[in-house]
Design an enzyme around this catalytic site. Structure first.
Site, PDB file in Angstrom:
ATOM      1  N   LYS A  83       0.745  -1.360   0.089  1.00 43.75           N
ATOM      2  CA  LYS A  83      -0.121  -0.049   0.171  1.00 43.75           C
ATOM      3  C   LYS A  83       0.828   1.197  -0.168  1.00 43.75           C
ATOM      4  CE  LYS A  83      -4.059   0.162   2.411  1.00 43.75           C
ATOM      5  NZ  LYS A  83      -4.790  -0.118   3.679  1.00 43.75           N
TER       6      LYS A  83
HETATM    7  O1  G3P Z   1      -7.617   0.326   5.484  1.00 47.06           O
HETATM    8  C1  G3P Z   1      -8.064   1.580   4.988  1.00 47.06           C
HETATM    9  C2  G3P Z   1      -9.513   2.051   5.419  1.00 47.06           C
HETATM   10  O2  G3P Z   1     -10.289   0.798   5.258  1.00 47.06           O
HETATM   11  C3  G3P Z   1      -9.543   2.583   6.876  1.00 47.06           C
HETATM   12  O3  G3P Z   1     -10.579   2.677   7.184  1.00 47.06           O
HETATM   13  O4  G3P Z   1     -12.371   3.146   9.268  1.00 47.06           O
HETATM   14  O5  G3P Z   1      -9.986   4.103   9.198  1.00 47.06           O
HETATM   15  O6  G3P Z   1     -11.629   4.996   7.717  1.00 47.06           O
HETATM   16  P1  G3P Z   1     -11.121   3.722   8.372  1.00 47.06           P
END
Ligand code: G3P
Length: 214
Positions: A83
């Protein structure tokens, strides 16, 4: 549609894997930090459990640093997808990593132009963060729809990972739009299986069957 789990918790990943519908895992520095263990060891363990792609993120912000980290992650296992954040330095790194056949997932995508740039740079995946947009009264799924249309218009092979999922409707909406992948927390993954009428119906079937046995 492929289901990825957005977690670094090996217990959750093992439980999801047993259910037979898990296609991959995404992690990020926050999720790995939450585990409080050596991140390299955690990613190794995840690779042993999951059959599909396992995403590990770089923390460098300069191109050379990202490439060095990406190579180290990629050496761990052939399932690794690296990533890379959506920055100018990140896109330089993505383009060089594509030349080395190291798959990348461009993360922190919040606009269609960012997704287009990432695809042009040679990203294997892009991750639009729908929940974080919805949190700001913007429309996360509208972004996903635009990215899919742009990729279809030009035949980009870059896959769309709908990320930052908050609830099952995000998964359903992503599927209706034809997104390649939804990556979700374990709590959302669990909810996809459930409906109270299924439980009520099953309890009734078993009760009626029992009457027949008397
Ligand atoms: O891993 C990336 C993403 O899915 C993060 O999600 O819940 O931290 O906005 P969030």
């Amino acid at each position: 549609m492929k289901f990825f789990l957005d977690t670094a918790n090996v217990r959750e990943i093992a439980q999801a894997q047993e259910l037979g519908v898990l296609d991959g895992v995404t992690t990020n520095p926050t999720l790995l930090a939450k585990e409080g263990r050596d991140p390299v060891q955690v990613i190794r363990e995840i690779c042993k459990i999951v059959d599909g792609p396992v995403n590990a993120e770089v923390i460098s912000t300069d191109c050379d640093g990202m490439i060095a980290e990406a190579r180290r992650w990629a050496e761990l296992d052939e399932k690794i997808v690296v990533k890379i954040p959506m920055t100018r330095e990140g896109m330089k790194a993505v383009s060089r990593l594509a030349d080395e056949d190291i798959p990348t997932n461009v993360t922190l995508i919040f606009s269609p132009s960012q997704a287009l740039i990432a695809a042009k740079a040679g990203a294997s995946y892009v991750s639009p963060f729908v929940g974080r947009l919805d949190d700001r009264s913007e429309n996360g799924m509208d972004l996903v729809s635009k990215i899919i249309q742009i990729f279809d218009n030009y035949g980009f092979e870059t896959e769309v990972i709908v990320a930052s999922i908050r609830h099952p409707m995000h998964v359903v909406e992503a599927a209706l739009l034809g997104a390649d992948i939804a990556t979700m927390p374990y709590s959302v993954f669990e909810k996809l299986f459930e409906h109270p009428l299924t439980d009520v119906g099953l309890a009734q079937f078993l009760k009626d069957w029992e009457k027949l046995q008397r």
